[in-house]
Design a protein around this motif. Structure first.
Motif, short mmCIF file in Angstrom:
data_model
loop_
_atom_site.label_atom_id
_atom_site.label_comp_id
_atom_site.label_asym_id
_atom_site.label_seq_id
_atom_site.Cartn_x
_atom_site.Cartn_y
_atom_site.Cartn_z
N ASN A 36 2.78 2.72 3.62
CA ASN A 36 2.12 1.50 3.15
C ASN A 36 3.06 0.31 3.35
N ASP B 35 2.72 -2.79 2.45
CA ASP B 35 2.90 -3.59 1.24
C ASP B 35 3.90 -2.94 0.29
N ALA C 105 7.37 -3.64 1.62
CA ALA C 105 7.77 -5.03 1.34
C ALA C 105 8.10 -5.22 -0.13
N GLY C 106 7.30 -4.60 -0.99
CA GLY C 106 7.56 -4.70 -2.42
C GLY C 106 8.87 -4.05 -2.81
N SER D 113 8.58 2.88 8.45
CA SER D 113 7.22 3.42 8.28
C SER D 113 6.95 4.62 9.19
#
Length: 468
Positions: free
Chosen positions: A37, A39, A42-43, A77
Protein backbone atom coordinates in the motif's frame (compact mmCIF):
# COMPACT_ATOMS: atom_id res chain seq x y z
CA UNK A 1 25.86 -15.93 21.07
CA UNK A 2 24.80 -15.10 17.53
CA UNK A 3 25.94 -11.88 15.93
CA UNK A 4 23.10 -9.42 15.42
CA UNK A 5 21.97 -9.06 11.80
CA UNK A 6 22.46 -5.67 10.16
CA UNK A 7 20.25 -6.03 7.06
CA UNK A 8 16.66 -6.03 8.27
CA UNK A 9 13.28 -5.95 6.56
CA UNK A 10 9.96 -5.19 8.21
CA UNK A 11 6.84 -6.23 6.31
CA UNK A 12 3.93 -4.01 7.24
CA UNK A 13 4.10 -0.21 7.36
CA UNK A 14 1.55 0.30 10.12
CA UNK A 15 2.23 1.68 13.58
CA UNK A 16 3.81 -1.52 14.90
CA UNK A 17 5.92 -2.22 11.82
CA UNK A 18 7.10 1.38 11.71
CA UNK A 19 8.04 1.27 15.38
CA UNK A 20 10.07 -1.92 14.91
CA UNK A 21 11.82 -0.44 11.88
CA UNK A 22 12.65 2.79 13.68
CA UNK A 23 14.17 1.14 16.73
CA UNK A 24 16.29 -1.18 14.55
CA UNK A 25 17.57 1.74 12.48
CA UNK A 26 18.31 3.75 15.62
CA UNK A 27 20.57 0.93 16.79
CA UNK A 28 22.55 0.77 13.55
CA UNK A 29 20.67 -1.66 11.30
CA UNK A 30 19.95 -1.01 7.64
CA UNK A 31 16.18 -1.35 7.39
CA UNK A 32 13.75 -1.78 4.54
CA UNK A 33 10.05 -1.27 5.23
CA UNK A 34 7.85 -3.23 2.83
CA UNK A 35 4.16 -2.72 2.11
CA UNK A 36 1.98 -3.09 -0.97
CA UNK A 37 0.00 0.00 0.00
CA UNK A 38 1.67 3.21 -1.20
CA UNK A 39 -0.27 5.34 1.28
CA UNK A 40 0.86 3.11 4.15
CA UNK A 41 4.48 3.46 3.04
CA UNK A 42 4.18 7.23 2.83
CA UNK A 43 2.52 7.34 6.24
CA UNK A 44 5.26 5.18 7.74
CA UNK A 45 8.01 7.36 6.33
CA UNK A 46 6.30 10.51 7.62
CA UNK A 47 5.68 8.95 11.05
CA UNK A 48 9.27 7.80 11.50
CA UNK A 49 10.74 11.05 10.17
CA UNK A 50 8.61 13.03 12.62
CA UNK A 51 9.65 10.77 15.50
CA UNK A 52 13.35 11.12 14.69
CA UNK A 53 13.03 14.89 14.34
CA UNK A 54 11.30 15.05 17.72
CA UNK A 55 14.15 13.10 19.35
CA UNK A 56 16.66 15.49 17.78
CA UNK A 57 14.67 18.51 18.97
CA UNK A 58 14.76 17.14 22.52
CA UNK A 59 18.52 16.68 22.32
CA UNK A 60 18.31 12.88 22.45
CA UNK A 61 19.87 12.65 18.99
CA UNK A 62 22.33 14.92 17.23
CA UNK A 63 21.32 16.21 13.82
CA UNK A 64 24.04 14.00 12.34
CA UNK A 65 22.67 10.91 14.11
CA UNK A 66 19.14 11.73 12.96
CA UNK A 67 20.31 12.05 9.36
CA UNK A 68 22.25 8.78 9.63
CA UNK A 69 19.20 6.91 10.95
CA UNK A 70 17.06 8.28 8.16
CA UNK A 71 19.77 7.34 5.66
CA UNK A 72 19.72 3.71 6.82
CA UNK A 73 16.02 3.34 5.99
CA UNK A 74 14.19 2.58 2.76
CA UNK A 75 10.49 2.12 1.99
CA UNK A 76 9.80 -0.42 -0.75
CA UNK A 77 6.79 -2.00 -2.45
CA UNK A 78 8.45 -5.02 -4.06
CA UNK A 79 9.47 -8.17 -2.21
CA UNK A 80 12.43 -8.47 -4.59
CA UNK A 81 13.98 -5.52 -2.74
CA UNK A 82 14.33 -7.74 0.35
CA UNK A 83 16.57 -10.35 -1.28
CA UNK A 84 19.69 -9.38 0.69
CA UNK A 85 18.05 -9.17 4.13
CA UNK A 86 19.30 -11.39 6.95
CA UNK A 87 16.18 -11.02 9.09
CA UNK A 88 12.66 -10.31 7.86
CA UNK A 89 10.03 -9.39 10.46
CA UNK A 90 6.37 -9.71 9.48
CA UNK A 91 4.04 -7.21 11.17
CA UNK A 92 0.84 -7.33 9.14
CA UNK A 93 -2.80 -8.18 9.88
CA UNK A 94 -3.52 -11.09 12.28
CA UNK A 95 -4.79 -13.39 9.54
CA UNK A 96 -3.00 -16.72 9.11
CA UNK A 97 -3.91 -17.06 5.41
CA UNK A 98 -2.66 -13.59 4.50
CA UNK A 99 0.52 -14.08 6.51
CA UNK A 100 1.04 -17.46 4.83
CA UNK A 101 0.94 -15.93 1.35
CA UNK A 102 3.51 -13.34 2.43
CA UNK A 103 5.81 -16.04 3.83
CA UNK A 104 5.61 -17.98 0.57
CA UNK A 105 6.58 -14.85 -1.34
CA UNK A 106 9.46 -14.13 1.03
CA UNK A 107 10.91 -17.61 0.70
CA UNK A 108 11.04 -17.11 -3.05
CA UNK A 109 13.33 -14.08 -2.76
CA UNK A 110 15.41 -14.21 0.45
CA UNK A 111 18.48 -16.39 0.86
CA UNK A 112 18.19 -19.88 2.39
CA UNK A 113 20.06 -18.59 5.46
CA UNK A 114 17.70 -15.67 6.12
CA UNK A 115 15.50 -15.87 9.21
CA UNK A 116 11.81 -15.04 8.87
CA UNK A 117 10.08 -13.81 12.03
CA UNK A 118 6.46 -13.01 12.82
CA UNK A 119 5.23 -10.37 15.24
CA UNK A 120 1.99 -12.27 15.84
CA UNK A 121 0.48 -11.81 19.28
CA UNK A 122 -1.97 -14.70 19.12
CA UNK A 123 -1.40 -17.17 16.26
CA UNK A 124 0.57 -20.38 16.93
CA UNK A 125 4.06 -20.33 15.44
CA UNK A 126 3.75 -23.99 14.47
CA UNK A 127 0.59 -23.29 12.47
CA UNK A 128 2.09 -20.29 10.66
CA UNK A 129 5.27 -22.25 9.88
CA UNK A 130 3.27 -24.69 7.75
CA UNK A 131 3.31 -22.08 4.97
CA UNK A 132 7.11 -22.29 4.71
CA UNK A 133 9.18 -24.89 2.91
CA UNK A 134 11.92 -24.34 5.51
CA UNK A 135 10.08 -23.96 8.84
CA UNK A 136 13.32 -24.29 10.78
CA UNK A 137 14.15 -20.67 9.93
CA UNK A 138 10.81 -19.37 11.24
CA UNK A 139 10.43 -17.84 14.72
CA UNK A 140 8.06 -15.63 16.68
CA UNK A 141 9.32 -12.14 17.56
CA UNK A 142 6.51 -10.50 19.51
CA UNK A 143 7.03 -6.80 20.23
CA UNK A 144 4.76 -4.78 22.49
CA UNK A 145 3.11 -1.51 21.53
CA UNK A 146 4.60 1.04 21.18
CA UNK A 147 7.67 -0.84 19.97
CA UNK A 148 9.90 2.21 20.37
CA UNK A 149 9.13 2.39 24.11
CA UNK A 150 8.22 -1.09 25.37
CA UNK A 151 11.32 -3.15 26.15
CA UNK A 152 9.97 -6.70 25.98
CA UNK A 153 10.28 -9.00 22.99
CA UNK A 154 8.87 -12.51 23.38
CA UNK A 155 10.93 -14.90 21.22
CA UNK A 156 8.81 -17.94 20.41
CA UNK A 157 10.22 -21.14 18.99
CA UNK A 158 7.79 -23.38 17.14
CA UNK A 159 8.15 -27.17 16.90
CA UNK A 160 10.48 -26.88 13.89
CA UNK A 161 12.38 -23.69 14.81
CA UNK A 162 16.15 -24.16 14.73
CA UNK A 163 18.00 -22.91 17.84
CA UNK A 164 20.23 -20.78 15.60
CA UNK A 165 17.19 -18.91 14.24
CA UNK A 166 15.93 -18.12 17.74
CA UNK A 167 19.41 -17.04 18.83
CA UNK A 168 19.71 -14.65 15.89
CA UNK A 169 16.38 -13.04 16.82
CA UNK A 170 17.46 -12.76 20.47
CA UNK A 171 20.74 -11.14 19.39
CA UNK A 172 18.86 -8.64 17.22
CA UNK A 173 16.40 -7.74 19.98
CA UNK A 174 19.14 -7.27 22.58
CA UNK A 175 21.22 -5.16 20.19
CA UNK A 176 18.17 -2.95 19.75
CA UNK A 177 17.97 -2.41 23.52
CA UNK A 178 15.17 -4.89 24.16
CA UNK A 179 14.72 -7.57 26.82
CA UNK A 180 14.39 -10.80 24.84
CA UNK A 181 12.62 -13.66 26.61
CA UNK A 182 12.50 -17.16 25.06
CA UNK A 183 8.97 -18.59 25.16
CA UNK A 184 7.36 -21.89 24.19
CA UNK A 185 4.73 -21.89 21.45
CA UNK A 186 1.62 -21.83 23.65
CA UNK A 187 -1.58 -19.74 23.47
CA UNK A 188 -1.00 -16.25 24.86
CA UNK A 189 2.77 -16.85 25.08
CA UNK A 190 3.70 -15.31 28.48
CA UNK A 191 2.09 -11.91 28.94
CA UNK A 192 -1.34 -12.57 27.43
CA UNK A 193 -1.54 -15.78 29.46
CA UNK A 194 -0.06 -14.96 32.87
CA UNK A 195 -1.60 -11.47 33.09
CA UNK A 196 -5.19 -12.64 32.63
CA UNK A 197 -6.00 -12.69 36.39
CA UNK A 198 -5.10 -9.00 36.66
CA UNK A 199 -8.22 -8.18 34.67
CA UNK A 200 -10.40 -11.15 35.62
CA UNK A 201 -10.05 -10.66 39.37
CA UNK A 202 -10.89 -6.96 39.08
CA UNK A 203 -14.10 -7.75 37.21
CA UNK A 204 -14.93 -10.46 39.75
CA UNK A 205 -14.46 -8.00 42.62
CA UNK A 206 -16.57 -5.40 40.81
CA UNK A 207 -19.37 -7.86 40.03
CA UNK A 208 -19.41 -8.94 43.70
CA UNK A 209 -19.59 -5.25 44.69
CA UNK A 210 -16.48 -5.69 46.79
CA UNK A 211 -15.60 -2.04 46.09
CA UNK A 212 -16.29 0.72 43.59
CA UNK A 213 -14.36 0.65 40.32
CA UNK A 214 -12.26 3.71 41.16
CA UNK A 215 -11.40 2.19 44.55
CA UNK A 216 -10.24 -1.07 42.96
CA UNK A 217 -8.02 0.81 40.53
CA UNK A 218 -6.64 3.04 43.29
CA UNK A 219 -5.67 0.02 45.41
CA UNK A 220 -3.50 -1.32 42.57
CA UNK A 221 -1.91 2.04 41.81
CA UNK A 222 -1.06 2.24 45.51
CA UNK A 223 1.12 -0.89 45.24
CA UNK A 224 2.98 0.40 42.19
CA UNK A 225 0.94 -0.43 39.10
CA UNK A 226 0.84 2.43 36.61
CA UNK A 227 -2.84 1.84 35.92
CA UNK A 228 -5.46 -0.15 37.75
CA UNK A 229 -6.92 -3.14 35.90
CA UNK A 230 -10.33 -1.62 35.16
CA UNK A 231 -9.06 1.70 33.82
CA UNK A 232 -6.52 -0.27 31.79
CA UNK A 233 -9.26 -2.31 30.11
CA UNK A 234 -10.99 0.95 29.19
CA UNK A 235 -7.73 2.10 27.59
CA UNK A 236 -7.09 -1.17 25.75
CA UNK A 237 -10.72 -1.48 24.69
CA UNK A 238 -13.19 -3.80 26.40
CA UNK A 239 -13.78 -5.63 23.12
CA UNK A 240 -10.07 -6.21 22.53
CA UNK A 241 -9.36 -7.32 26.10
CA UNK A 242 -12.40 -9.61 26.23
CA UNK A 243 -11.49 -11.13 22.86
CA UNK A 244 -8.03 -12.02 24.19
CA UNK A 245 -9.55 -13.47 27.37
CA UNK A 246 -11.95 -15.64 25.41
CA UNK A 247 -9.27 -16.70 22.92
CA UNK A 248 -6.87 -17.80 25.68
CA UNK A 249 -9.65 -19.60 27.55
CA UNK A 250 -10.82 -21.48 24.46
CA UNK A 251 -7.25 -22.28 23.36
CA UNK A 252 -6.68 -24.03 26.69
CA UNK A 253 -9.99 -25.90 26.32
CA UNK A 254 -11.55 -24.18 29.29
CA UNK A 255 -8.67 -24.28 31.75
CA UNK A 256 -10.30 -22.61 34.71
CA UNK A 257 -7.68 -19.99 35.64
CA UNK A 258 -8.53 -18.16 32.41
CA UNK A 259 -12.31 -17.80 32.70
CA UNK A 260 -13.62 -14.74 30.78
CA UNK A 261 -15.81 -12.39 32.80
CA UNK A 262 -19.54 -12.01 32.16
CA UNK A 263 -19.49 -8.38 33.28
CA UNK A 264 -16.91 -7.55 30.63
CA UNK A 265 -18.95 -9.45 28.03
CA UNK A 266 -21.96 -7.31 28.97
CA UNK A 267 -19.92 -4.13 28.43
CA UNK A 268 -18.95 -5.34 24.95
CA UNK A 269 -22.56 -6.26 24.13
CA UNK A 270 -23.67 -2.78 25.19
CA UNK A 271 -21.00 -1.11 23.06
CA UNK A 272 -19.34 0.34 26.16
CA UNK A 273 -15.83 -0.33 24.90
CA UNK A 274 -13.88 2.22 26.95
CA UNK A 275 -12.21 5.43 25.91
CA UNK A 276 -12.71 4.88 22.19
CA UNK A 277 -16.51 4.70 22.57
CA UNK A 278 -16.79 7.32 25.30
CA UNK A 279 -18.04 4.85 27.89
CA UNK A 280 -16.73 1.67 29.49
CA UNK A 281 -16.17 0.99 33.16
CA UNK A 282 -15.93 4.77 33.42
CA UNK A 283 -17.68 7.63 31.64
CA UNK A 284 -15.17 9.16 29.21
CA UNK A 285 -17.60 11.52 27.51
CA UNK A 286 -16.89 15.23 27.35
CA UNK A 287 -18.04 16.93 30.53
CA UNK A 288 -18.21 13.69 32.54
CA UNK A 289 -17.89 14.34 36.28
CA UNK A 290 -14.49 13.57 37.83
CA UNK A 291 -14.10 10.42 39.86
CA UNK A 292 -14.40 10.86 43.62
CA UNK A 293 -11.16 11.04 45.55
CA UNK A 294 -10.45 8.61 48.35
CA UNK A 295 -10.34 10.74 51.46
CA UNK A 296 -7.83 10.32 54.24
CA UNK A 297 -9.14 8.32 57.17
CA UNK A 298 -10.56 10.33 60.07
CA UNK A 299 -9.29 7.77 62.57
CA UNK A 300 -6.71 8.87 65.11
CA UNK A 301 -3.80 6.48 65.54
CA UNK A 302 -2.82 5.56 69.09
CA UNK A 303 0.16 3.64 70.42
CA UNK A 304 -1.49 0.25 69.90
CA UNK A 305 -2.24 1.15 66.28
CA UNK A 306 1.36 2.22 65.65
CA UNK A 307 2.72 -0.93 67.26
CA UNK A 308 0.44 -3.16 65.18
CA UNK A 309 1.32 -1.25 61.99
CA UNK A 310 4.93 -2.33 62.40
CA UNK A 311 4.11 -5.98 63.12
CA UNK A 312 1.59 -6.88 60.40
CA UNK A 313 2.21 -10.22 58.70
CA UNK A 314 -0.04 -12.54 56.65
CA UNK A 315 -2.00 -14.92 58.84
CA UNK A 316 -0.97 -13.37 62.17
CA UNK A 317 -3.63 -11.62 64.25
CA UNK A 318 -2.69 -8.85 66.67
CA UNK A 319 -4.80 -7.56 69.56
CA UNK A 320 -5.71 -3.93 68.84
CA UNK A 321 -8.18 -2.10 71.06
CA UNK A 322 -11.16 -4.47 71.39
CA UNK A 323 -10.51 -6.48 68.23
CA UNK A 324 -7.92 -8.50 66.33
CA UNK A 325 -6.18 -7.10 63.24
CA UNK A 326 -3.96 -8.86 60.71
CA UNK A 327 -3.09 -9.11 57.04
CA UNK A 328 -5.15 -11.35 54.81
CA UNK A 329 -3.98 -14.90 54.26
CA UNK A 330 -7.00 -15.95 52.23
CA UNK A 331 -9.72 -16.32 54.87
CA UNK A 332 -12.58 -13.89 55.37
CA UNK A 333 -12.74 -11.74 58.47
CA UNK A 334 -15.98 -13.51 59.40
CA UNK A 335 -14.40 -16.97 59.36
CA UNK A 336 -11.37 -15.69 61.29
CA UNK A 337 -13.68 -14.10 63.88
CA UNK A 338 -15.50 -17.41 64.40
CA UNK A 339 -12.17 -19.13 64.90
CA UNK A 340 -10.81 -16.71 67.52
CA UNK A 341 -14.06 -15.62 69.17
CA UNK A 342 -13.46 -11.91 68.63
CA UNK A 343 -14.12 -9.29 65.98
CA UNK A 344 -11.44 -9.42 63.27
CA UNK A 345 -10.22 -6.98 60.62
CA UNK A 346 -8.03 -8.14 57.75
CA UNK A 347 -5.83 -5.74 55.78
CA UNK A 348 -5.12 -6.28 52.09
CA UNK A 349 -1.55 -6.61 50.82
CA UNK A 350 0.25 -3.27 50.52
CA UNK A 351 3.75 -1.89 50.07
CA UNK A 352 5.04 -0.14 53.22
CA UNK A 353 6.82 2.52 51.18
CA UNK A 354 3.87 3.14 48.88
CA UNK A 355 1.31 5.89 48.73
CA UNK A 356 -2.43 5.76 48.29
CA UNK A 357 -5.17 3.73 49.93
CA UNK A 358 -5.00 0.41 51.72
CA UNK A 359 -8.01 -1.90 51.70
CA UNK A 360 -9.42 -3.88 54.59
CA UNK A 361 -12.46 -5.90 55.59
CA UNK A 362 -13.94 -6.32 59.05
CA UNK A 363 -16.35 -8.63 60.83
CA UNK A 364 -17.80 -5.84 62.96
CA UNK A 365 -17.60 -2.15 63.90
CA UNK A 366 -14.93 -2.52 66.57
CA UNK A 367 -12.66 -4.36 64.14
CA UNK A 368 -13.34 -1.73 61.50
CA UNK A 369 -12.31 1.06 63.87
CA UNK A 370 -9.15 -0.84 64.82
CA UNK A 371 -8.18 -1.37 61.17
CA UNK A 372 -8.78 2.30 60.37
CA UNK A 373 -6.48 3.23 63.25
CA UNK A 374 -3.72 0.89 62.07
CA UNK A 375 -3.95 2.22 58.52
CA UNK A 376 -3.92 5.79 59.87
CA UNK A 377 -0.71 4.89 61.72
CA UNK A 378 0.74 3.92 58.33
CA UNK A 379 -0.15 7.39 57.05
CA UNK A 380 -2.48 6.07 54.37
CA UNK A 381 -6.17 6.41 53.46
CA UNK A 382 -8.34 3.38 54.24
CA UNK A 383 -10.91 1.72 51.98
CA UNK A 384 -13.33 -0.73 53.55
CA UNK A 385 -14.11 -3.45 51.06
CA UNK A 386 -16.54 -6.35 51.19
CA UNK A 387 -15.41 -9.25 53.32
CA UNK A 388 -14.24 -11.77 50.72
CA UNK A 389 -11.54 -14.46 50.58
CA UNK A 390 -8.13 -12.94 49.83
CA UNK A 391 -9.64 -9.44 49.56
CA UNK A 392 -8.65 -7.73 46.26
CA UNK A 393 -4.94 -6.99 45.80
CA UNK A 394 -3.66 -10.10 47.59
CA UNK A 395 -6.09 -12.40 45.79
CA UNK A 396 -5.17 -10.94 42.40
CA UNK A 397 -1.41 -11.06 42.90
CA UNK A 398 -1.60 -14.59 44.31
CA UNK A 399 -3.57 -15.77 41.28
CA UNK A 400 -1.10 -14.09 38.91
CA UNK A 401 1.69 -15.93 40.74
CA UNK A 402 -0.37 -19.11 40.36
CA UNK A 403 -0.66 -18.60 36.60
CA UNK A 404 3.07 -17.86 36.43
CA UNK A 405 3.85 -21.04 38.37
CA UNK A 406 1.72 -23.06 35.93
CA UNK A 407 3.70 -21.55 33.06
CA UNK A 408 7.04 -22.61 34.55
CA UNK A 409 5.69 -26.06 35.39
CA UNK A 410 4.56 -26.43 31.77
CA UNK A 411 7.94 -25.19 30.45
CA UNK A 412 6.56 -22.04 28.82
CA UNK A 413 9.52 -20.08 30.19
CA UNK A 414 11.60 -19.88 33.36
CA UNK A 415 11.01 -17.73 36.44
CA UNK A 416 13.37 -14.96 35.36
CA UNK A 417 11.82 -14.84 31.90
CA UNK A 418 8.28 -14.60 33.26
CA UNK A 419 9.20 -11.88 35.75
CA UNK A 420 10.95 -9.93 32.99
CA UNK A 421 8.01 -10.38 30.63
CA UNK A 422 5.49 -8.97 33.11
CA UNK A 423 7.76 -6.09 34.10
CA UNK A 424 8.81 -5.04 30.61
CA UNK A 425 5.78 -6.15 28.59
CA UNK A 426 2.97 -5.20 30.98
CA UNK A 427 4.72 -2.54 33.10
CA UNK A 428 4.25 -4.46 36.35
CA UNK A 429 6.17 -2.95 39.28
CA UNK A 430 7.50 -6.42 40.12
CA UNK A 431 7.36 -9.88 38.62
CA UNK A 432 5.05 -12.56 40.06
CA UNK A 433 7.93 -14.65 41.40
CA UNK A 434 9.62 -11.62 42.94
CA UNK A 435 6.31 -10.88 44.68
CA UNK A 436 5.92 -14.51 45.80
CA UNK A 437 9.43 -14.47 47.25
CA UNK A 438 8.66 -11.22 49.06
CA UNK A 439 5.55 -12.70 50.66
CA UNK A 440 6.94 -16.22 50.97
CA UNK A 441 6.06 -18.96 48.51
CA UNK A 442 4.64 -21.23 51.18
CA UNK A 443 2.45 -18.35 52.36
CA UNK A 444 1.23 -17.75 48.80
CA UNK A 445 0.38 -21.45 48.40
CA UNK A 446 -1.49 -21.53 51.72
CA UNK A 447 -3.34 -18.33 50.82
CA UNK A 448 -4.46 -19.76 47.49
CA UNK A 449 -5.60 -23.00 49.12
CA UNK A 450 -7.64 -21.04 51.66
CA UNK A 451 -9.21 -18.90 48.91
CA UNK A 452 -10.11 -22.08 47.02
CA UNK A 453 -11.70 -23.58 50.14
CA UNK A 454 -13.66 -20.45 51.07
CA UNK A 455 -14.86 -19.68 47.53
CA UNK A 456 -15.42 -23.31 46.56
CA UNK A 457 -13.60 -22.63 43.27
CA UNK A 458 -10.87 -25.04 42.20
CA UNK A 459 -9.23 -22.44 39.96
CA UNK A 460 -7.54 -20.99 43.05
CA UNK A 461 -5.88 -24.24 44.11
CA UNK A 462 -2.12 -23.67 44.12
CA UNK A 463 -0.12 -24.79 41.12
CA UNK A 464 1.89 -27.96 41.54
CA UNK A 465 4.99 -25.82 40.97
CA UNK A 466 4.17 -23.79 44.10
CA UNK A 467 3.47 -26.94 46.09
CA UNK A 468 6.72 -28.70 45.15
Amino acid sequence: MSQAPVRIAVCGAGAMGSGIAEIAAQRGANVKVFDVNADALAGSEARITKSIEKLAAKGKLTSEDAAAIRGRMQWVSSLDELADCELVIEAIIEDAAIKGRLFEGLEAVVSPEAVIATNTSSLPIGRLARALSRPERFVGMHFFNPATAMKLVEVISGPATAPAAAQLVIAAAETWGKVAVPVADVPGFIVNRVARPYYAEAFTALSEKAAEAHEIDALFRAVGFRMGPLELTDLIGQDVNFSVARSVYESYFGQTRFVPQLMQSALVDAGWLGRKSGRGIYDHSEGAPPLPEIAATRAQANGAHRTAAGQLAPGELLAVDDAMVGMTAGATARSAAKRVGSEVALIDWFTPDGQGPIGYSASGPQASAAAEGVIAALGRPAVQIADRPGLIVCRTLAQIANAAADAVFEHVSDEQGIDSALRFGANYPFGPFAWADRVGRATVARTLRTIAEETGQAMYLPSQYLRD
